[in-house]
Design a protein around this motif. Structure first.
Motif, PDB file in Angstrom:
ATOM      1  N   ASN A 286      -9.778 -12.334 -20.921  1.00  0.00           N
ATOM      2  CA  ASN A 286     -10.155 -11.814 -19.552  1.00  0.00           C
ATOM      3  C   ASN A 286      -8.866 -11.527 -18.760  1.00  0.00           C
ATOM      4  O   ASN A 286      -8.036 -12.406 -18.648  1.00  0.00           O
ATOM      5  N   PRO A 287      -8.604 -10.232 -18.603  1.00  0.00           N
ATOM      6  CA  PRO A 287      -7.281  -9.787 -17.792  1.00  0.00           C
ATOM      7  C   PRO A 287      -7.199  -9.799 -16.372  1.00  0.00           C
ATOM      8  O   PRO A 287      -6.480  -9.326 -15.739  1.00  0.00           O
ATOM      9  N   MET A 288      -8.664 -10.377 -15.761  1.00  0.00           N
ATOM     10  CA  MET A 288      -8.669 -10.213 -14.295  1.00  0.00           C
ATOM     11  C   MET A 288      -7.552 -10.818 -13.647  1.00  0.00           C
ATOM     12  O   MET A 288      -7.004 -10.240 -12.462  1.00  0.00           O
ATOM     13  N   ALA A 289      -7.247 -12.137 -14.120  1.00  0.00           N
ATOM     14  CA  ALA A 289      -6.441 -12.688 -13.088  1.00  0.00           C
ATOM     15  C   ALA A 289      -5.019 -12.045 -13.033  1.00  0.00           C
ATOM     16  O   ALA A 289      -4.158 -11.886 -12.001  1.00  0.00           O
ATOM     17  N   MET A 290      -4.470 -11.342 -14.219  1.00  0.00           N
ATOM     18  CA  MET A 290      -3.226 -10.369 -14.300  1.00  0.00           C
ATOM     19  C   MET A 290      -3.312  -9.252 -13.623  1.00  0.00           C
ATOM     20  O   MET A 290      -2.338  -8.851 -12.718  1.00  0.00           O
ATOM     21  N   ILE A 291      -4.582  -8.683 -13.586  1.00  0.00           N
ATOM     22  CA  ILE A 291      -4.949  -7.467 -12.508  1.00  0.00           C
ATOM     23  C   ILE A 291      -4.645  -7.840 -11.228  1.00  0.00           C
ATOM     24  O   ILE A 291      -4.073  -6.965 -10.394  1.00  0.00           O
ATOM     25  N   LEU A 292      -5.458  -8.805 -10.718  1.00  0.00           N
ATOM     26  CA  LEU A 292      -5.088  -9.226  -9.393  1.00  0.00           C
ATOM     27  C   LEU A 292      -3.857  -9.685  -9.144  1.00  0.00           C
ATOM     28  O   LEU A 292      -3.617  -9.380  -7.892  1.00  0.00           O
ATOM     29  N   ALA A 293      -3.114 -10.194  -9.980  1.00  0.00           N
ATOM     30  CA  ALA A 293      -1.616 -10.574  -9.566  1.00  0.00           C
ATOM     31  C   ALA A 293      -0.951  -9.457  -9.206  1.00  0.00           C
ATOM     32  O   ALA A 293      -0.256  -9.186  -8.294  1.00  0.00           O
ATOM     33  N   GLY A 294      -1.072  -8.212 -10.108  1.00  0.00           N
ATOM     34  CA  GLY A 294      -0.546  -6.849  -9.681  1.00  0.00           C
ATOM     35  C   GLY A 294      -1.063  -6.362  -8.347  1.00  0.00           C
ATOM     36  O   GLY A 294      -0.306  -5.999  -7.656  1.00  0.00           O
ATOM     37  N   ALA A 295      -2.236  -6.603  -7.998  1.00  0.00           N
ATOM     38  CA  ALA A 295      -2.962  -6.185  -6.587  1.00  0.00           C
ATOM     39  C   ALA A 295      -2.222  -7.081  -5.558  1.00  0.00           C
ATOM     40  O   ALA A 295      -2.102  -6.308  -4.627  1.00  0.00           O
ATOM     41  N   ALA A 296      -1.921  -8.303  -5.747  1.00  0.00           N
ATOM     42  CA  ALA A 296      -1.225  -9.184  -4.753  1.00  0.00           C
ATOM     43  C   ALA A 296      -0.039  -8.604  -4.369  1.00  0.00           C
ATOM     44  O   ALA A 296       0.429  -8.623  -3.205  1.00  0.00           O
ATOM     45  N   LEU A 297       0.825  -8.155  -5.284  1.00  0.00           N
ATOM     46  CA  LEU A 297       2.258  -7.717  -5.157  1.00  0.00           C
ATOM     47  C   LEU A 297       2.242  -6.493  -4.472  1.00  0.00           C
ATOM     48  O   LEU A 297       2.905  -6.010  -3.597  1.00  0.00           O
ATOM     49  N   LEU A 298       1.253  -5.400  -4.609  1.00  0.00           N
ATOM     50  CA  LEU A 298       1.075  -4.178  -3.912  1.00  0.00           C
ATOM     51  C   LEU A 298       0.666  -4.505  -2.406  1.00  0.00           C
ATOM     52  O   LEU A 298       1.304  -3.769  -1.347  1.00  0.00           O
ATOM     53  N   SER A 299       0.028  -5.612  -2.204  1.00  0.00           N
ATOM     54  CA  SER A 299      -0.529  -6.116  -0.746  1.00  0.00           C
ATOM     55  C   SER A 299       0.686  -6.308   0.046  1.00  0.00           C
ATOM     56  O   SER A 299       0.453  -6.259   1.079  1.00  0.00           O
ATOM     57  N   HIS A 300       1.852  -6.646  -0.734  1.00  0.00           N
ATOM     58  CA  HIS A 300       2.760  -7.100   0.009  1.00  0.00           C
ATOM     59  C   HIS A 300       4.015  -5.980   0.478  1.00  0.00           C
ATOM     60  O   HIS A 300       5.298  -6.156   0.798  1.00  0.00           O
ATOM     61  N   GLY A 301       3.703  -4.831  -0.135  1.00  0.00           N
ATOM     62  CA  GLY A 301       4.528  -3.759   0.053  1.00  0.00           C
ATOM     63  C   GLY A 301       4.134  -2.600   1.440  1.00  0.00           C
ATOM     64  O   GLY A 301       3.663  -3.356   2.294  1.00  0.00           O
ATOM     65  N   GLY A 303       2.272   0.690   3.354  1.00  0.00           N
ATOM     66  CA  GLY A 303       0.879   0.847   3.638  1.00  0.00           C
ATOM     67  C   GLY A 303       0.330   1.625   2.312  1.00  0.00           C
ATOM     68  O   GLY A 303      -0.729   1.297   2.081  1.00  0.00           O
ATOM     69  N   ASP A 304       1.044   2.499   1.638  1.00  0.00           N
ATOM     70  CA  ASP A 304       0.300   3.078   0.259  1.00  0.00           C
ATOM     71  C   ASP A 304       0.467   2.056  -0.634  1.00  0.00           C
ATOM     72  O   ASP A 304      -0.751   2.168  -1.434  1.00  0.00           O
ATOM     73  N   SER A 305       1.335   1.062  -0.610  1.00  0.00           N
ATOM     74  CA  SER A 305       1.235   0.016  -1.611  1.00  0.00           C
ATOM     75  C   SER A 305      -0.096  -0.882  -1.502  1.00  0.00           C
ATOM     76  O   SER A 305      -0.760  -1.308  -2.245  1.00  0.00           O
ATOM     77  N   GLN A 306      -0.229  -1.111  -0.163  1.00  0.00           N
ATOM     78  CA  GLN A 306      -1.299  -2.193   0.354  1.00  0.00           C
ATOM     79  C   GLN A 306      -2.547  -1.326  -0.031  1.00  0.00           C
ATOM     80  O   GLN A 306      -3.744  -2.244  -0.326  1.00  0.00           O
ATOM     81  N   GLN A 307      -2.704  -0.073   0.239  1.00  0.00           N
ATOM     82  CA  GLN A 307      -4.001   0.370  -0.228  1.00  0.00           C
ATOM     83  C   GLN A 307      -4.291   0.611  -1.677  1.00  0.00           C
ATOM     84  O   GLN A 307      -5.480   0.442  -2.194  1.00  0.00           O
ATOM     85  N   GLY A 308      -3.040   0.698  -2.418  1.00  0.00           N
ATOM     86  CA  GLY A 308      -3.282   0.592  -3.996  1.00  0.00           C
ATOM     87  C   GLY A 308      -3.689  -0.926  -4.360  1.00  0.00           C
ATOM     88  O   GLY A 308      -4.671  -1.216  -5.098  1.00  0.00           O
ATOM     89  N   GLY A 309      -3.151  -2.013  -3.716  1.00  0.00           N
ATOM     90  CA  GLY A 309      -3.458  -3.246  -3.893  1.00  0.00           C
ATOM     91  C   GLY A 309      -4.984  -3.387  -3.603  1.00  0.00           C
ATOM     92  O   GLY A 309      -5.747  -4.082  -4.254  1.00  0.00           O
ATOM     93  N   ARG A 310      -5.410  -2.935  -2.525  1.00  0.00           N
ATOM     94  CA  ARG A 310      -6.951  -3.060  -1.898  1.00  0.00           C
ATOM     95  C   ARG A 310      -7.837  -2.572  -3.024  1.00  0.00           C
ATOM     96  O   ARG A 310      -8.868  -3.087  -3.599  1.00  0.00           O
ATOM     97  N   ALA A 311      -7.346  -1.435  -3.603  1.00  0.00           N
ATOM     98  CA  ALA A 311      -8.390  -0.606  -4.444  1.00  0.00           C
ATOM     99  C   ALA A 311      -8.419  -1.338  -5.838  1.00  0.00           C
ATOM    100  O   ALA A 311      -9.509  -1.580  -6.369  1.00  0.00           O
TER     101      ALA A 311
END
Length: 356
Positions: A286-301, A303-311
């Motif tokens: 299951n790659p979900m946790a690693m994918i969510l890890a990438g999303a979490a990093l974008l959420s610390h960037g 506005g555009d990065s945060q939007q990508g993390g949310r998506a």
């Protein structure tokens, strides 16, 4: 904090395979962002070949860039070997807290009636890890000793982040160390929790001894919780909390360093699980946790990065809700099929949001 560079720390076995899946989701044609992704090989072979020099180089890169994405790595059993890279990374990045959040996975029935998110905020260094140990005597008279230490600045970081995180998420700060038995050592964290509660009077606060915390968690079904903890207590708590929601593969793990105002200035994200050697090469993990890890990093960037993390975060959960699940969640999707579905959904979301 830099939002355009994510340092990639390569791992071992299935850890590396799942890291590559997460990087597929972070591709420019998926999230619409041009990310710099310098890579450091932290595989066991590379760590042995360099005498851990590559780990020190990777830590310096994460500290400079502010963001790092790490695959799971092997820790060799022999004390004479290179050991785990995690201690080096935590110390040299300046990480003070590790955050792991158990949350509902759509369509997966949690255990014990747990529904609201539970975040474990533990100290990243000190306590039982790295303690000096020795033995004296022999036979039935042999005695083992251990000298542990914790620092007030680390306790302050754990407590302050816990209350700020609870304020952001509408959660209650809950639990704590065994401060009645150990008022000097474990009481240090309790003092910082009480002080943080005074600084954040609007955050609900319910201190509990660690044993009561474990007992009460199993039937927790009310408010979202944030649990500040010592290093070892938090390690054990995480291993209880995450499976309560159905799978340890549903949560990312964040190592956070702070500036002098306790604002995060470096974050390293990884999956909370290990290398799963039995699943290597089978395209079933299951790659979900690693994918969510990438999303979490974008959420610390920005506005555009945060939007990508949310998506990414929404897409990962929605895919499961629609039945695209790997075997650990009772489904039949392969690793790559799940990632493909997440990518499809991320692209669709960002396209719709752009038109709005």
């Amino acid at each position: 904090m830099a939002g355009t560079t994510i340092v990639v720390l390569e791992g071992d076995e299935t850890g590396q395979e799942l890291l590559e899946e997460a990087l597929r989701v972070l591709a420019p044609d998926v999230i619409g962002l041009e990310l710099e992704l310098p890579r450091y090989d932290l595989s066991l072979e590379s760590r042995r070949a360099t005498g851990n020099a590559v780990v020190h180089e990777a830590a310096a890169a994460v500290r400079e860039a502010g963001l790092g994405l790490k695959g799971a790595t092997i820790t060799p059993e022999s004390a004479d070997d290179v050991g785990s890279p995690n201690r080096i990374l935590r110390e040299e990045i300046g990480g003070r807290v590790i955050v792991r959040t158990g949350r509902r996975i759509p369509g997966i029935v949690p255990f014990g009636g747990v529904h609201a998110p539970i975040s474990v905020v533990r100290m990243a260094v000190g306590d039982a890890y790295g303690a000096e140990e020795w033995r004296e005597g022999s036979g039935e008279d042999e005695i083992a000793f251990r000298t542990e230490r914790i620092e007030r600045r680390i306790c302050h970081a754990v407590a302050e982040y816990s209350f700020r995180h609870a304020a952001r998420t509408g959660a209650k700060v809950f639990g704590g160390p065994k401060y009645t038995v150990s008022p000097t050592y474990e009481g240090l964290l309790k003092e910082e929790m009480d002080a943080a509660a005074e600084r954040h009077p609007g955050v609900p606060y319910e201190p509990q001894l660690i044993d009561a915390t474990f007992a009460l968690l199993v039937g927790s079904s009310g408010d979202p919780l944030v649990i500040p903890s010592l290093n070892r207590d938090g390690d054990i708590l995480s291993d209880l909390v995450l499976p309560l929601f159905g799978s340890i593969a549903g949560s990312e793990s964040l190592l956070i360093a702070f500036d002098e105002d306790y604002v995060p200035d470096a974050v390293m994200a990884e999956a909370a699980h290990g290398t799963a050697p039995a699943l290597e090469g089978k395209n079933v993990a299951n790659p979900m946790a690693m994918i969510l890890a990438g999303a979490a990093l974008l959420s610390h960037g920005d506005g555009d990065s945060q939007q990508g993390g949310r998506a990414i975060r929404e897409s990962a959960l929605e895919a499961v809700a629609q039945g695209i699940r790997t075997a650990d969640l009772g489904g039949h999707a392969t690793t790559s099929e799940y990632t493909d579905e997440v990518i499809r959904r991320v692209k669709a979301k960002l396209e719709v949001w752009a038109t709005l």
